[in-house]
Design a protein around this motif. Structure first.
Motif, mmCIF file in Angstrom:
data_model
loop_
_atom_site.group_PDB
_atom_site.id
_atom_site.type_symbol
_atom_site.label_atom_id
_atom_site.label_comp_id
_atom_site.label_asym_id
_atom_site.label_seq_id
_atom_site.Cartn_x
_atom_site.Cartn_y
_atom_site.Cartn_z
ATOM 1 N N LEU A 268 23.958 97.428 49.086
ATOM 2 C CA LEU A 268 25.169 97.941 49.509
ATOM 3 C C LEU A 268 24.882 98.867 50.796
ATOM 4 N N VAL B 141 26.807 98.786 54.400
ATOM 5 C CA VAL B 141 27.333 99.783 54.757
ATOM 6 C C VAL B 141 26.746 100.498 56.109
ATOM 7 N N THR C 33 32.010 100.044 42.248
ATOM 8 C CA THR C 33 31.093 99.816 43.503
ATOM 9 C C THR C 33 31.805 99.754 44.811
ATOM 10 N N GLU C 34 33.069 99.716 44.787
ATOM 11 C CA GLU C 34 34.102 99.919 45.999
ATOM 12 C C GLU C 34 34.071 101.308 46.376
ATOM 13 N N ARG D 141 30.718 102.317 47.684
ATOM 14 C CA ARG D 141 30.790 102.038 49.228
ATOM 15 C C ARG D 141 31.261 102.713 49.888
#
Length: 141
Positions: A33, A37, A116-117, A120
């Motif tokens: 992740l 990003v 998890t969004e 993120r």
């Protein structure tokens, strides 16, 4: 002398050495992740996985360097660095799911229990709030 500095140790070897299977899997997921990003590759900074290089000056005028955002697979929790300071990002933390915070750290016991969004977005905000510099020319990105 700086205790935490970028090194040549392998991130993959660090992750493979995490004894708890769940923590190891969570750390690998979070490293992916962070890569997505930040668009950068991880580097070991002592016992922490860091992304980017962030220079800052303390109140006493001393200059320091650390990673812009990062993580460590600790025994008690997965520790995320660079995403929350002094109550910042409370809007996202309220939506994240089970976690706790310390001075500049976010602790998660299980990544599958958090959104998890939202994680993120926390990483993206941290990445932008802690401008990274290129290691070769030290110019801001």
């Amino acid at each position: 002398m700086t205790k935490t500095a970028p090194g040549d140790d392998s991130v993959d070897a660090y992750l493979a050495a995490v004894t708890d299977q769940r923590r190891r899997d969570d750390a690998r997921l979070v490293v992916r992740l962070f890569r997505e990003v930040t668009g950068t590759e991880p580097v070991m900074w002592g016992s922490m996985v860091g992304f980017g290089r962030h220079r800052y000056q303390t109140a006493d005028g001393r200059s320091h360097e650390t990673f812009a955002v990062g993580l460590a697979a600790r025994r008690q929790a997965l520790t995320i660095y660079g995403v929350t300071y002094d109550g910042s990002n409370s809007d996202l933390l309220a939506r994240l799911g089970p976690h706790s915070t310390g001075k500049g750290c976010l602790y998660m016991k299980r990544v599958d229990a958090v959104d998890t969004e939202v994680l993120r977005e926390l990483v993206a905000r941290g990445w932008h709030a802690n401008p990274s510099v290129d290691a070769d020319d030290c110019s801001p990105r």
